[in-house]
Design a protein around this motif. Structure first.
Motif, mmCIF file in Angstrom:
data_model
loop_
_atom_site.group_PDB
_atom_site.id
_atom_site.type_symbol
_atom_site.label_atom_id
_atom_site.label_comp_id
_atom_site.label_asym_id
_atom_site.label_seq_id
_atom_site.Cartn_x
_atom_site.Cartn_y
_atom_site.Cartn_z
ATOM 1 N N SER A 1 4.107 -1.787 10.541
ATOM 2 C CA SER A 1 2.820 -1.144 10.799
ATOM 3 C C SER A 1 2.342 -0.406 9.557
ATOM 4 N N ILE A 2 1.017 -0.427 9.354
ATOM 5 C CA ILE A 2 0.380 0.368 8.307
ATOM 6 C C ILE A 2 -0.816 1.078 8.935
ATOM 7 N N ALA A 3 -0.777 2.408 8.947
ATOM 8 C CA ALA A 3 -1.863 3.234 9.493
ATOM 9 C C ALA A 3 -2.244 2.819 10.912
ATOM 10 N N GLY A 4 -1.253 2.434 11.706
ATOM 11 C CA GLY A 4 -1.498 2.091 13.105
ATOM 12 C C GLY A 4 -1.771 0.625 13.376
ATOM 13 N N GLY B 1 3.458 7.639 3.197
ATOM 14 C CA GLY B 1 3.043 6.835 2.064
ATOM 15 C C GLY B 1 3.547 5.411 2.181
ATOM 16 N N ASN B 2 3.953 4.820 1.044
ATOM 17 C CA ASN B 2 4.465 3.449 1.015
ATOM 18 C C ASN B 2 5.922 3.410 1.462
ATOM 19 N N VAL C 1 9.228 -0.615 10.958
ATOM 20 C CA VAL C 1 8.798 -0.030 9.695
ATOM 21 C C VAL C 1 7.345 0.397 9.841
ATOM 22 N N LEU C 2 7.081 1.716 9.665
ATOM 23 C CA LEU C 2 5.733 2.255 9.852
ATOM 24 C C LEU C 2 5.321 3.029 8.612
ATOM 25 N N ALA C 3 4.478 2.428 7.778
ATOM 26 C CA ALA C 3 3.940 3.080 6.580
ATOM 27 C C ALA C 3 2.567 3.668 6.901
ATOM 28 N N GLY C 4 2.139 4.630 6.061
ATOM 29 C CA GLY C 4 0.840 5.267 6.298
ATOM 30 C C GLY C 4 0.764 5.927 7.663
#
Length: 267
Positions: free
Chosen positions: A232-235, A197-198, A209-212
């Motif tokens: 990163s967010i969702a890759g 998640g967030n 930091v890798l979210a999603g």
């Protein structure tokens, strides 16, 4: 005939023998468990996926070396899955494998392969063929089309929050599966935060930091002091030198706008 011996009519010597026998049996049981040569357990890991768009080994190696040079601490000797779904030429797998390893990455599996000859080449190289959960082939069957129904409300699977109240040191990795992650202290360089998640960091946010992480493109990153090595967010990710200078060290909020990361002040 059986005779029941209670604690009241049992002699001390007999009672001691029974106690010692119980202790010995317990120790033997533990010894048998500790002497088991192997133990299989299920687990999950967050891995980077290298999607190949070109089959030329020299092109792949140069592109990966450039990427590793941007964040050597993050990519050097990193385990990766190689996705080959977009490749049309399957004759140079051995050369492609060597090019990826020469760039400093370690291949743990190959996904997206549908060509039988290519599958055989990968199998001969000793690498496992992985099937991604999203790749499903649906059968086409004649069915009656029902009238359109009212859309059901979308309920997010992210229902919990993992809270970390202590500093996250270099070398530590914290993963929050199926939930948000909140850190109320600082995150050191070399640390790693991963959440499906967030991610919220109320302190200096260094490290990665890798979210999603499970693919949630609605995930966001919130921090009071942005100084990450990688976010990163969702890759979709930025390295430290891609973070806009006006936001570095400041309170910021990051999210996805279609396929690109965007950033804005955190008020």
């Amino acid at each position: 005939m059986l005779e029941y011996i209670s604690d009241y009519n049992m002699t001390d010597s007999l009672r001691n023998i029974i106690v010692r026998s119980t202790v010995v049996n317990s120790k033997l049981s533990k010894a048998r468990m500790s002497n088991t040569p192997i133990e299989l357990k299920g687990s999950s890991f967050t891995l980077s996926v290298v999607h190949l768009h070109d089959a030329k080994p020299e092109v792949i190696r140069q592109a990966l070396e450039d990427k590793v040079a941007q964040a050597p601490a993050f990519f050097r000797h990193a385990p990766v899955v190689v996705n080959v779904s977009r490749l049309e030429e399957f004759t140079q797998w051995r050369a492609i494998q060597q090019a990826i390893m020469a760039a400093g990455l370690r291949i743990v599996g190959v996904s997206g392969c549908k060509n039988p000859q290519f599958k055989a080449a990968i199998d001969q190289s000793g690498l496992p063929l992985l099937t991604e959960g999203k790749e499903k082939v649906a059968r086409v069957q004649p069915i009656e089309v029902p009238p359109p129904a009212e859309p059901e409300p979308i309920v997010s699977s992210i229902t919990k929050t993992r809270m970390i109240d202590t500093p996250v040191r270099s070398g530590q990795r914290i993963y929050a599966p199926n939930c948000d992650l909140i850190v109320t202290s600082h995150v050191s360089a070399g640390a790693e935060l991963i959440a499906d998640g967030n991610i919220h960091v109320y302190g200096m946010m260094r490290g990665r930091v890798l979210a999603g992480a499970s693919g949630d493109r609605e995930a966001q990153v919130f921090c009071t002091h942005l100084a990450a090595e990688l976010v990163s967010i969702a890759g979709e990710y930025w390295l430290s030198d891609q973070i806009p200078a006006e936001f570095y060290g400041k309170a910021a909020r990051l999210c996805l706008d279609e396929t690109a990361l965007t950033i804005q002040p955190l008020n």
